[in-house]
Design an enzyme around this catalytic site. Structure first.
Site: not given
Ligand code: ZN
Length: 176
Positions: A109, A151-152, A155
């Site tokens: 990341c 993953h995004e 966030h």
């Protein structure tokens, strides 16, 4: 280039607020998307979420360019089911896992610079979101692209891969 914040910055732990259609179509968000695209390419990375540049909003940019994998073997690309993804923007995304299949791979990341770890991610996901013109989009993704989306979108909800990693696999990029 925008500054990418590192883990420990509280903004990475906030849930980003959703954007209205008017905001999405505003010049300010248009400029932010351009800057995020350039910052992601400069890093380089395959995704960048707004909280990573200090903006607590539900927006991320994604792009997996063919030149990023020119030194990666065909076997590894095949195992990861990784193929190029054109630049695009996801706004106010809702993600659902499709099926039970999941795989463990190392991921990193831009906000946990210099480290990687094994993270189990679903192989197939469906994402409903808006694009940069505030049009509804449905994405059905598999393999590495599905991992990027998970993953995004994590966030945007204050979650980092270090919350999901197999802790004993946590490693510097050099040591991997
Ligand atoms: Zn990240």
């Amino acid at each position: 280039m925008l500054k990418i914040v590192q883990t420990g910055d509280p903004v990475l732990r906030e849930v980003g607020r959703t954007l209205s259609v008017d905001e999405i179509r505003s010049d300010a968000i248009g400029r932010l998307i351009d800057e995020m695209r350039e910052t992601m390419r400069e890093a380089p990375g395959v995704g960048l979420a707004a909280p990573q540049i200090g903006e607590s909003i539900q927006l991320a940019v994604i792009e997996d360019r063919i030149d990023y994998t020119k030194d990666v073997s065909a076997e590894v690309l095949e195992a990861r089911r990784r193929s190029p993804v054109d630049f695009h923007v996801i706004i106010n995304p809702k993600i659902s896992i499709v099926g039970d299949a999941a795989v463990d791979f190392f991921e990193g990341c831009l906000s946990v610079e210099g480290f990687v770890a094994l993270v189990r991610r679903a192989t197939n996901v469906r994402v409903e979101c808006l694009n940069e013109r505030a049009e509804p989009v449905i994405i059905n993704a598999q393999g590495w692209y599905a991992r990027i989306l998970q993953h995004e979108i994590d966030h945007l909800n204050g979650t980092l891969y270090i919350d999901r990693m197999q802790t004993r696999s946590f490693s510097t990029v050099e040591n991997i």
